[in-house]
Design a protein around this motif. Structure first.
Motif, mmCIF file in Angstrom:
data_model
loop_
_atom_site.group_PDB
_atom_site.id
_atom_site.type_symbol
_atom_site.label_atom_id
_atom_site.label_comp_id
_atom_site.label_asym_id
_atom_site.label_seq_id
_atom_site.Cartn_x
_atom_site.Cartn_y
_atom_site.Cartn_z
ATOM 1 N N ILE A 684 0.805 -1.092 -0.043
ATOM 2 C CA ILE A 684 -0.113 0.017 0.106
ATOM 3 C C ILE A 684 0.922 1.153 0.015
ATOM 4 O O ILE A 684 0.301 2.447 0.022
ATOM 5 C CB ILE A 684 -0.864 0.069 1.261
ATOM 6 N N ASP A 685 2.056 1.220 0.238
ATOM 7 C CA ASP A 685 3.239 2.300 0.146
ATOM 8 C C ASP A 685 3.639 2.485 -1.219
ATOM 9 O O ASP A 685 4.605 3.485 -1.424
ATOM 10 C CB ASP A 685 4.099 2.272 1.165
ATOM 11 N N ASN A 686 3.227 1.967 -2.072
ATOM 12 C CA ASN A 686 3.424 2.074 -3.463
ATOM 13 C C ASN A 686 2.331 2.387 -4.237
ATOM 14 O O ASN A 686 1.319 1.447 -4.466
ATOM 15 C CB ASN A 686 4.126 0.629 -4.247
ATOM 16 N N LEU A 687 2.336 3.580 -4.730
ATOM 17 C CA LEU A 687 1.393 4.090 -5.512
ATOM 18 C C LEU A 687 0.741 3.188 -6.787
ATOM 19 O O LEU A 687 -0.276 3.219 -7.387
ATOM 20 C CB LEU A 687 1.360 5.744 -5.838
ATOM 21 N N ASP A 688 1.988 2.928 -7.634
ATOM 22 C CA ASP A 688 1.891 2.070 -8.625
ATOM 23 C C ASP A 688 1.085 0.703 -8.353
ATOM 24 O O ASP A 688 -0.135 0.374 -9.296
ATOM 25 C CB ASP A 688 3.166 1.721 -9.329
ATOM 26 N N SER A 962 -4.200 15.127 -7.108
ATOM 27 C CA SER A 962 -5.131 14.600 -8.057
ATOM 28 C C SER A 962 -4.125 14.586 -9.521
ATOM 29 O O SER A 962 -3.970 13.365 -10.319
ATOM 30 C CB SER A 962 -6.262 15.487 -8.485
ATOM 31 N N GLU A 963 -3.396 15.422 -9.632
ATOM 32 C CA GLU A 963 -2.491 15.512 -10.629
ATOM 33 C C GLU A 963 -1.433 14.521 -10.631
ATOM 34 O O GLU A 963 -0.914 13.975 -11.450
ATOM 35 C CB GLU A 963 -2.026 16.858 -10.781
ATOM 36 N N LEU A 964 -0.952 14.356 -9.529
ATOM 37 C CA LEU A 964 0.207 13.395 -9.100
ATOM 38 C C LEU A 964 -0.462 11.894 -9.661
ATOM 39 O O LEU A 964 0.376 11.151 -10.192
ATOM 40 C CB LEU A 964 0.604 13.329 -7.690
ATOM 41 N N VAL A 965 -1.517 11.594 -9.059
ATOM 42 C CA VAL A 965 -2.199 10.263 -9.335
ATOM 43 C C VAL A 965 -2.409 10.171 -10.794
ATOM 44 O O VAL A 965 -2.036 9.129 -11.338
ATOM 45 C CB VAL A 965 -3.640 10.305 -8.557
ATOM 46 N N LYS A 966 -2.869 11.017 -11.343
ATOM 47 C CA LYS A 966 -3.228 11.174 -12.929
ATOM 48 C C LYS A 966 -1.860 10.966 -13.661
ATOM 49 O O LYS A 966 -1.803 10.164 -14.791
ATOM 50 C CB LYS A 966 -3.850 12.343 -13.473
ATOM 51 N N ASN A 967 -0.838 11.502 -13.188
ATOM 52 C CA ASN A 967 0.450 11.220 -13.877
ATOM 53 C C ASN A 967 1.132 9.969 -13.867
ATOM 54 O O ASN A 967 1.514 9.336 -14.821
ATOM 55 C CB ASN A 967 1.673 12.213 -13.279
ATOM 56 N N ARG A 968 0.881 9.303 -12.617
ATOM 57 C CA ARG A 968 1.169 7.843 -12.325
ATOM 58 C C ARG A 968 0.380 6.874 -13.241
ATOM 59 O O ARG A 968 0.846 6.159 -13.834
ATOM 60 C CB ARG A 968 1.169 7.422 -10.989
ATOM 61 N N LEU A 974 -2.571 3.404 -17.696
ATOM 62 C CA LEU A 974 -4.057 3.189 -17.357
ATOM 63 C C LEU A 974 -4.854 4.777 -17.954
ATOM 64 O O LEU A 974 -4.326 5.484 -17.820
ATOM 65 C CB LEU A 974 -4.140 3.182 -15.681
ATOM 66 N N PRO A 975 -6.081 4.408 -18.099
ATOM 67 C CA PRO A 975 -7.132 5.592 -18.351
ATOM 68 C C PRO A 975 -7.097 6.269 -17.120
ATOM 69 O O PRO A 975 -7.616 5.747 -16.073
ATOM 70 C CB PRO A 975 -8.206 4.843 -19.078
ATOM 71 N N THR A 976 -7.164 7.576 -17.410
ATOM 72 C CA THR A 976 -7.483 8.556 -16.223
ATOM 73 C C THR A 976 -8.945 8.906 -16.261
ATOM 74 O O THR A 976 -9.281 9.614 -15.267
ATOM 75 C CB THR A 976 -6.564 9.677 -16.281
ATOM 76 N N THR A 977 -9.794 8.341 -16.760
ATOM 77 C CA THR A 977 -11.081 8.736 -16.928
ATOM 78 C C THR A 977 -11.776 8.296 -15.437
ATOM 79 O O THR A 977 -12.980 9.116 -15.270
ATOM 80 C CB THR A 977 -12.022 8.162 -17.965
ATOM 81 N N GLY A 978 -11.340 7.334 -14.845
ATOM 82 C CA GLY A 978 -12.029 6.871 -13.672
ATOM 83 C C GLY A 978 -11.727 7.612 -12.559
ATOM 84 O O GLY A 978 -12.244 7.697 -11.482
ATOM 85 N N ASP A 980 -11.561 11.186 -11.199
ATOM 86 C CA ASP A 980 -12.296 12.687 -11.361
ATOM 87 C C ASP A 980 -11.796 13.270 -9.998
ATOM 88 O O ASP A 980 -11.414 12.597 -9.016
ATOM 89 C CB ASP A 980 -13.589 12.502 -11.471
ATOM 90 N N GLU A 981 -12.222 14.474 -9.832
ATOM 91 C CA GLU A 981 -12.177 15.268 -8.660
ATOM 92 C C GLU A 981 -12.992 14.607 -7.472
ATOM 93 O O GLU A 981 -14.119 14.860 -7.603
ATOM 94 C CB GLU A 981 -12.248 16.745 -8.684
#
Length: 1047
Positions: A684-688, A962-968, A974-978, A980-981
């Motif tokens: 869980i400490d790995n965002l990927d 949010s931007e950090l997660v979308k960049n990863r 992975l699609p970023t559509t899921g 959102d804010e």
């Protein structure tokens, strides 16, 4: 002359005896025998008398025969030692040392008194009493000076006696103190006389921590009839400083006895008088790094106690389920991992189940929070006092009048009349407990009734006294209550209106509806809707449970599903492979054919499918993600309740196991038969890892406490890593429901921590106040616990302690958690109150509606309220007055903390993978470079740059994360559509109300806990009658999952 003859005879006998003993004990060194103190004293007291036989002038010589007291002391010591050896008495060192010290003091005083009195005949001629007085004053170091020796021989004797006392007494005291300290460490004995005249229980533990001790003592002595019991603690380690300090408190010092010893030694079990004990509690050390080894120690202790005291009831706590069958002979066994995983699983479909069970198994008077200005705290604290009690129906005033009536009828009317919630029964001829056996169960006088109430019936006698008085007065306004009511007047009137009803006035609802049916109105439009009465006896034409084994609604669902997806048919059956011995067989949804092990891996494709992430699977329901260190056998109990037969196929959520270590094949063999169960290696400490396992498509993330972090140098730091990781996920995915297990309950105050939140500070003060008032549930007002977002398995230790008084609590808890499935017993589920259900208005009317339509018993409410948390933390960078461009590198800390691994995923926009900058940092560097070239730009360009810089600072923390997660997600493909804010749910608070009063108003989004009757109890009935019954039920076959789990 006669006295002289007697003295000479005694002296001669003593002299001959001494010579004989010297001869017998001679070992080659005659001088060692001669210079012994006893031999010298014998010679001084016997030889002069023998000499007087031959030389008569010496008969007037004074001989100090009072020195024989030292010989008497030596003889007494030998006699006591011989006595102990003869009767084989052990552990008498303390007695011997005390006896030696007393004899030494007496001999010193007696010798000094006699010697001074004799020598002072040449001086002041002191009496014997004055000589004794002088010795006491001198040896006590008081020295008044009113009596003193006058001549030098007596003064010399005093000097000699003081020197002897300074040498002998410190040695004696040192030995005594050493023995006392050793006895204090080992704890001494629990005497046989006390064991025969007093009642005591024995607590066996590997190591005794202060939290465990206080939990046990507070829960054990919370019951009035246990106040005269004594607790004997048998522990192999030395007493901890904190434990010693607590046991010195008068409240516990007279009732708790600590013995240092091992349960594997019969000698130590004899010291604890185990064979006379009322019970023996054997607890495992859950903080051990090797939990299997801790279980092995518990098993050996249980075997040793059973061998030594076969009649002593055993209460055993085991950690791992595979070790449970070794202690099956114990009277009561609680398996930690079984209960933990089943409770965490139910938390995903019935929110805050962990809080509900924890409050039920804790003893409370319901006085917590009653002085709080907050309405929800007073109501929540009052309802937390509800516990499970039992009584024989024939002896009960609550239920006696319902003999011959159906269980559902008795449950509804007992709740309406007395506010008690009848949840189950036990037949006299059958030892099995049945939760909500349904309307076909007819109550008999020999049934044992189990009910939830603030207090047990025996403590509610004042109600019945009022009832008898009112009956004598001819009280006629009873309505449908058939007795007096404790409800307000408006509730009585409303309840009386609900019985003027007819079954023809209720209309059937569609099968796939999840709302309570609104009955048709009779005549006048102003009359509120009525609810069907609860029948005294079941009517097969109007009420039958749905048969989930032949649910046609599930067969028809494939017609309305998306055409492009292939629907896999599931079968209902028992899992073919159990990972451990002793698991209760549960009917579940299974795959027709076992899935290959390669298909269980979520993030890697195989020859059967090419899916590599959760998005590719196209799941219709939200995911449930479980983060654990290893795939232990207890994790099997997380899957089984979520795949039980009584859950609709539409309700099944995909389960993803996020494991630190690769699972073993025997575990995969056990789970490969369940549908939509996958695993993935990651932390869980790995965002990927979180993104790959589909965290943005999940409603619930369960974080299980890791075994490797349960032990730390500082005890309470064992949860540090888990708390920080969960806090970070809470900030990155605020709409995700994160359920966390902690080692120490006191650490739950750090969950969703906000340092400057004044409301959290107020709750902290309330917790301290409740702890000072002696509450066993001081932590209950912490928002994460009240909402069911945090749980500690140590909270369930009280389940084992309560079993000493309530031997049915473990069975009822296992039935509620779905660990045991007794035929005919119901199960725990939940329903959500929608706008279409608010016509019910009150909890009492909801109770009647459920009992009359679907024979379900509500036991509580999970309520969510909006609340504004005042905080002084700045949420907008615009509030800052000074802006320093060089210091704006906040996202660097986020990146370093999460240890984002990019070695496996190349970035097409950057040539250096190890130095991939975040957008904000990159923009800051770009802005700094441009700011240094101010003379080369026009004023319009400079203004544009200034606006860009200002917009960067105005971005909120939520946008940055949010931007950090979308960049990863882009780097992982992975699609970023899921993502959102997401809306922050920090402005709501949730809490559990157990058995609220009947006039409690229902609110929108309330989730009601139900005990639903067993659908298989009457599966032999005709199928057409089963279909007709489904229209009157609250859709037990088709509840919407998201409505139940998303608040």
């Amino acid at each position: 002359m006669p006295l002289w003859a007697i003295q000479v005879s005694v002296a001669l006998i003593s002299f001959l005896e001494t010579m004989l003993l010297i001869y017998l004990s001679y070992k080659g060194n005659i001088w060692e025998q001669i210079f012994r103190i006893s031999f010298i004293l014998e010679m001084i007291n016997t030889v002069p008398f023998i000499i007087t036989i031959f030389w008569s002038p010496l008969r007037n010589l004074f001989i100090p025969v009072f020195l024989n007291c030292w010989l008497a002391k030596y003889a007494l010591e030998n006699m006591i030692n011989d006595l102990h050896r003869a009767i084989q008495r052990t552990q008498s060192a303390m007695f011997n040392q005390v006896l030696i010290l007393i004899c030494t003091l007496l001999c010193l005083v007696f010798t000094g008194t006699c010697g001074i009195q004799h020598l002072e005949r040449a001086g002041d001629n002191l009496s014997l009493f004055k000589s004794f007085y002088f010795c006491i004053v001198t040896f006590s170091t008081v020295g008044y000076g009113d009596v003193t020796p006058k001549i030098w021989p007596s003064q010399l004797l005093v000097v000699i006696m003081i020197c002897v006392a300074l040498v002998v007494l410190p040695l004696q005291f040192e030995e005594l103190v050493y023995l006392w300290m050793e006895r204090q460490k080992s704890g001494g004995n629990y005497s046989r006389h006390r064991a025969q005249t007093e009642k005591h229980v024995v607590l066996c533990v590997s190591s005794l921590k202060i939290d465990l001790l206080m939990d046990f003592l507070n829960e054990f002595y919370a019951h009035p009839r246990l106040q005269d019991y004594y607790v004997v603690i048998l522990c192999p380690t030395e007493m901890d400083i904190q434990v010693r300090r607590v046991l010195q408190i008068p409240l516990w010092s007279q009732r708790v006895i600590y013995l240092q010893g091992s349960a594997l030694k019969d000698q130590d079990l004899m010291r604890a008088k185990m064979d006379n004990g009322e019970a023996c509690f054997i607890l495992s050390s859950r903080n051990e790094a090797d939990r299997t080894a801790a279980d092995h120690q518990t098993i050996l202790r249980a075997w040793a106690v059973k061998d030594f005291a076969p009649n002593c009831p055993l209460y055993v706590q085991i950690l791992k389920p595979e070790n449970k069958f070794h202690v099956k002979f114990a009277d009561h066994v609680v398996c930690e991992e079984e209960c933990k995983y089943a409770m965490l699983a139910l938390n995903c479909v019935c929110p805050a189940t962990s809080t509900l069970i924890t409050l039920l198994v804790h003893t409370s008077r319901g006085q917590e929070g009653q002085e709080s200005p907050e309405q929800w705290q007073r109501m929540y604290g009052r309802c937390s006092g509800n516990e499970v009690y039992h009584i024989r129906m024939g002896d009960s005033k609550f239920f006696m009048e319902y003999e011959g009536k159906s269980f559902t009828y008795a449950a509804f009317h007992a709740h309406k009349k007395y506010g008690v919630c009848l949840i189950g029964i036990r037949r006299e001829e059958n030892k099995s407990i049945l939760l909500n056996p349904g309307p076909r169960h007819i109550m008999t006088a020999s049934d044992t009734c189990f009910y939830i109430n603030i207090t047990k019936e025996e403590n509610s006698a004042f109600i019945f006294k009022q009832e008898e008085k009112q009956k004598k007065k001819g009280f006629a306004g009873r309505g449908i209550y058939d007795g007096p009511s404790r409800l307000p007047v408006h509730s009585i009137i409303a309840s009386m209106g609900t019985v003027a009803m007819d079954l023809q006035n209720t209309e059937c609802r569609p099968v796939n509806s999840s709302k309570l049916t609104l009955p048709a109105e009779n005549g006048s439009g102003n009359r509120r809707p009525s609810i069907a009465p609860v029948l005294e006896l079941a009517d097969s034409s109007s009420l039958l449970p749905c048969d989930l084994l032949s649910d046609q609604s599930e067969d028809e669902m494939t017609q309305s599903d998306d055409e492009g997806l292939t629907v896999v048919e599931y079968v209902k059956g028992y899992p073919p492979n159990s990972p451990y011995i002793g698991s209760s067989p549960t009917l579940c949804h299974l795959l027709p054919v076992k899935a290959p092990f390669c298909c269980l891996r979520l993030d890697k494709g195989c020859k059967h499918n090419s899916y590599e992430d959760a998005k590719a699977y196209g799941f219709k329901n939200k995911l449930i993600i479980v983060s654990a260190e290893t795939a232990g056998n207890g994790l099997y109990n997380f899957i089984v309740p979520l795949r039980a037969y009584y859950r609709s196929r539409k309700e099944l959520n995909p389960i993803v196991l996020l494991l630190d270590n690769k699972p073993e094949n025997h575990f995969l063999e056990a789970i490969c038969c369940f549908p939509m169960v996958y695993y993935m290696e990651g932390t869980i400490d790995n965002l990927d890892s979180l993104l790959q396992c589909g965290i943005i498509y999940a409603d619930n993330l369960v974080v299980v406490d890791k075994e490797s972090t349960m032990s730390a140098e500082e005890d309470y730091m064992a949860d540090a890593k888990t708390i920080v990781n969960v806090q970070t996920m809470f900030r990155l995915f605020p709409s995700l429901s994160i359920i966390t297990e902690l080692t120490h309950p006191s650490n739950m105050r750090f969950m969703q921590f906000r340092a400057k939140d004044s409301y959290s500070l107020a709750l902290s003060k309330l917790e301290k106040k409740e702890r000072e008032n002696g509450s066993n549930l001081a932590f209950m007002f912490r928002l994460p616990f009240a909402a069911g977002r945090v749980f500690s398995i140590s909270m369930l230790d009280t389940l084992l302690y309560q079993s000493f008084v309530k031997d049915y609590m473990i069975t009822i808890t296992r039935l509620l958690l779905g660990l045991d499935t007794t035929p005919g017993s119901g199960y725990l589920c939940a329903m959500k109150i929608t706008e279409d259900d608010l016509w019910i208005r009150t909890y009492g009317r909801l109770f009647q509606k459920l009992c009359s339509s679907s024979a379900e018993i509500p036991i509580g409410i999970y309520r969510t309220e909006s609340h504004m948390f005042s905080t002084s933390e700045p949420h907008d960078i615009r509030t800052q007055i000074s802006i320093n461009v060089e210091d704006c590198e906040d996202t660097k800390d986020v990146k370093e903390h999460w240890n984002i691994k990019t070695s496996h995923h190349r970035n097409s926009c950057s040539s250096d993978q190890s130095e991939h900058p975040l957008l904000r940092r990159k923009s800051m560097q770009w802005a700094r470079r441009l700011s240094r070239k101010g003379n080369k730009h026009t004023s319009k360009t400079a203004e544009w740059i200034s606006q860009q810089r200002l917009s960067l600072y105005r971005r909120s923390e939520r946008q940055e994360l949010s931007e950090l997660v979308k960049n990863r997600m882009k780097h992982l493909g992975l699609p970023t559509t899921g993502y959102d804010e997401m809306n922050d749910h920090q402005n709501t608070l949730s809490y559990v109300l157990i058995n609220p009063p009947p006039d409690t108003r229902l609110e929108l989004s309330d989730i009601v806990y139900l005990i639903r009757s067993d659908p298989l109890a009457h599966v032999s009935n005709d199928s057409h009658s089963r279909k007709s019954s489904c229209s009157n039920k609250l859709d037990p076959c088709n509840p919407e999952t998201r409505d139940e789990t998303q608040l």
